[in-house]
Design an enzyme around this catalytic site. Structure first.
Site, PDB file in Angstrom:
ATOM      1  N   SER A 142       1.928  -2.321  -2.614  1.00 27.53           N
ATOM      2  CA  SER A 142       0.881  -2.331  -3.362  1.00 27.53           C
ATOM      3  C   SER A 142       1.398  -1.567  -4.524  1.00 27.53           C
ATOM      4  CB  SER A 142      -0.477  -1.805  -2.877  1.00 27.53           C
ATOM      5  OG  SER A 142      -1.400  -1.748  -3.788  1.00 27.53           O
ATOM      6  N   TYR A 155      -5.443   4.439   1.957  1.00 30.25           N
ATOM      7  CA  TYR A 155      -4.586   3.167   1.390  1.00 30.25           C
ATOM      8  C   TYR A 155      -3.461   3.633   0.732  1.00 30.25           C
ATOM      9  CZ  TYR A 155      -3.965  -1.534  -0.316  1.00 30.25           C
ATOM     10  OH  TYR A 155      -3.408  -2.894  -0.423  1.00 30.25           O
TER      11      TYR A 155
END
Length: 256
Positions: A142, A155
């Site tokens: 990501s 995350y």
């Protein structure tokens, strides 16, 4: 479905392939001539993918990527069906609670790390010995693996760790001609992103939350799962046969 030939004669493994970005990857790989083994948690969705794309192109197995023995068996099942893999896509992932570090729960922090990092580690550990020389490995990371965002510590930490795992794996596998890269998408139209957007913006309506985030993207919109799949196809195919050890950012300019 229009058929192309970028992956003709290739066999691929995709984890987290029953929905979202993963499903778009599976669909595009099949359209480009690959046989695909899909691993995920949701058995009805896995079966639906296989029915829709055809038993002659897709096989599936249910396994949790954090369960090493179950995942190893699921990976082996695909190799038994199609032969050695040419492409591995480690795509399984989850979101996290949006909250400052002092309000994050240790159990959730560990769960996010386990799915993204331990899951990718297990996938590489058990799948790369079954990859033909000259193959390709893609880990879905990501933009959060390259930058920091407030209130998403689990995350962000997990996505950074995936990049570190890639940077080790590409050097270890280079002698076999196996390329390893991360794909680092920005905001993408998925249920996971909808949840993140609602939490981070405070808007209960997913469309309103998405629009608020899209206003901060130079191109003015989210990626689509199909666009992300196209970037994975590039990394998986011979179009990128000298690309390894890199982080491919697909974010509409989001990182700046």
């Amino acid at each position: 479905m229009e058929t192309h030939a970028q992956l003709a004669g290739k066999t691929a493994l995709v984890t987290g392939g029953e929905s979202g970005i993963g499903r778009s990857i599976v669909e595009l790989f099949v359209a480009n001539g690959a046989k695909v083994h899909v691993i995920g948690l949701n058995e009805p969705q896995l079966d639906e993918v296989r029915r829709e794309l055809g038993h002659d192109s897709v096989s599936n197995a249910a396994a949790d990527v954090t369960d090493e023995h179950a995942l190893a068996d699921a990976i082996t099942a695909g190799a038994d069906r199609w032969g050695n893999y040419d492409i591995i896509v480690s795509n399984a992932g989850i979101g996290c609670t949006v909250a400052p570090i002092e309000r994050q729960h240790s159990a959730e922090f560990l769960k996010v790390l386990h799915v993204h990092v331990l899951g990718a580690f297990h996938t590489l550990k058990h799948a790369t010995p079954l990859v033909a020389d000259g193959g390709s490995v893609v880990i879905t990371s990501s933009t959060a693996g390259l930058s920091g965002y407030a209130e998403t510590a689990p995350y962000v930490a997990a996505k950074h760790a995936q990049v570190g795992l890639m940077r080790t794996a590409y050097k270890e596998l280079a002698s076999r001609g196996i390329r390893v890269n991360t794909l680092n998408p920005g905001p993408t139209q998925t249920a996971l992103q909808d949840g993140i957007a609602k939490q981070s913006t405070g808007h209960a309506d997913a469309a309103v939350a998405a629009q608020a985030i899209a206003e901060g993207i130079p191109l003015g919109r989210y990626n689509t799962p199909e666009e992300i799949a196209g970037s994975v196809l590039y990394l998986a195919s011979d179009l990128s046969k000298t690309v390894t050890g890199t982080t491919l950012v697909v974010d509409g300019g989001f990182l700046g």
